[in-house]
Design an enzyme around this catalytic site. Sequence first.
Site, short mmCIF file in Angstrom:
data_model
loop_
_atom_site.label_atom_id
_atom_site.label_comp_id
_atom_site.label_asym_id
_atom_site.label_seq_id
_atom_site.Cartn_x
_atom_site.Cartn_y
_atom_site.Cartn_z
N MET A 331 0.83 -1.20 0.00
CA MET A 331 0.00 0.00 0.00
C MET A 331 0.87 1.26 0.00
O MET A 331 0.55 2.24 -0.68
CB MET A 331 -0.94 0.00 1.20
CG MET A 331 -2.00 1.09 1.16
SD MET A 331 -3.14 1.07 2.56
CE MET A 331 -4.06 -0.43 2.24
N TRP A 334 2.31 1.67 -3.41
CA TRP A 334 1.27 2.12 -4.33
C TRP A 334 1.12 3.64 -4.29
O TRP A 334 0.90 4.28 -5.33
CB TRP A 334 -0.07 1.46 -3.98
CG TRP A 334 -1.22 2.09 -4.69
CD1 TRP A 334 -1.57 1.93 -6.00
CD2 TRP A 334 -2.16 3.02 -4.15
NE1 TRP A 334 -2.67 2.71 -6.31
CE2 TRP A 334 -3.05 3.38 -5.19
CE3 TRP A 334 -2.34 3.59 -2.88
CZ2 TRP A 334 -4.10 4.27 -4.99
CZ3 TRP A 334 -3.39 4.47 -2.70
CH2 TRP A 334 -4.25 4.80 -3.74
N HIS A 335 1.26 4.24 -3.12
CA HIS A 335 1.12 5.69 -3.03
C HIS A 335 2.25 6.42 -3.75
O HIS A 335 2.07 7.54 -4.23
CB HIS A 335 1.09 6.12 -1.56
CG HIS A 335 -0.25 5.95 -0.92
ND1 HIS A 335 -0.55 4.92 -0.07
CD2 HIS A 335 -1.39 6.69 -1.01
CE1 HIS A 335 -1.81 5.02 0.34
NE2 HIS A 335 -2.34 6.09 -0.22
N GLY A 336 3.42 5.82 -3.82
CA GLY A 336 4.54 6.47 -4.49
C GLY A 336 5.84 5.76 -4.21
O GLY A 336 5.93 4.88 -3.35
#
Length: 405
Positions: A331, A334-336
């Site tokens: 997760m 996924w954000h960066g």
Amino acid sequence: MLNLQPYENPQYFVYLIIALLPVIIGMFKGFRMHWYESIFSLVFLVLIFDADKWPQGKALLGYVVFNLLLVYAYFKYRTREGSKNSTAVFYLSVALGIAHVAVVKFTPLFQHHGSILGFLGISYLTFRVVGTIMEIRDGSIKDLNMWKFIQFLLFFPTISSGPIDRYRRFVKDYDRVPDPEHYAQLVTKAIHYLMLGFLYKFILGYIFGTLWLPSVEHMAMASRGGAFLGLSWPVVGVMYAYSGYLFFDFAGYSLFAVAISYLMGIETPMNFNKPWSHITSRLLNRWQLSLSFWFRDYIYMRFVFFMMKHKWIKSRVWTAFVGYLVLFLIMGIWHGETWYYIVYGLFHAMLINLTDAWLRFKKKHKDFFPHNRATHYPSPFSMTANAVCFSFLIFSGFLDKLWFH
């Protein structure tokens, strides 16, 4: 040419409501105009990706064509007579489904500009594609209508930042016309959510994000030389100001998306449910619900089942621990691609694992720790909320600016 970004300003809603009037009238009269909804969505998608956003529009078009072919091919493979349901084919399909977003996320590591494949909402479209592939694999989707899948993939109200829906749930709403009484309830809720969204995004979000946050950031940067790691009381102010801004801005957007969905007769899942809960695990299950549930259903549960099936770890406690670690690491990535997103994910994994460890310890020693409010959880705005606000400080990237720039 006119360019409209989703829910960016009040003027946007004037155009939106006017365009939705035929849909609303039709719903009250007991019929759904699929053809008009398609034209309406197409027009507003064009207005998002026109003018200087046209390169993103071309990337979106390429993405849609590629993934329509991918999902169709996998569905045909999975449902053909005598299909072996090969794990290798499934993994390849999922890998191809996430290939675009992976390139977009990691391109900045190797060059100073973003990928030409990137466009607004690519992550949320990827969730829909990969989720559909996984449900085809499980046999949950036995009938895939490609036109309806296009409507699902490009559903306009939620295209930029969710909430994340599921194909089967979406199609049930898309195929039916709510009776007038039920639709009247949806319209009432939509109006309520729109008003609450305006309060959240354009008033409270503005106060936290525009009036307060820049001021406390400036004070924190000015006082960093005289404190350990640059940490000072203004940094605490940044933590709370950013947390307030993040919540009200995103919650406001989510309310807008759900409200417009309701007006179109689609009951898109809510993204927030009293998120400032007492226990960290409950808070994360109530904050950005659709994303949390997606990761839970499609990553955590499957990874835990895989570990148990192959007997990697015998202890259920350690299986859950590793599962949460992997889940929140993914997760975070996924954000960066930056360090603070990864640390943010790992920090959340630590919070949940510590919470679970405490509850197990308390249950084992219940003679010393009776089950009451004091031992079951901290108060909403004490330990749990402060820990989560600190995670949002990490997420904001301000510590990177404070320490390295």
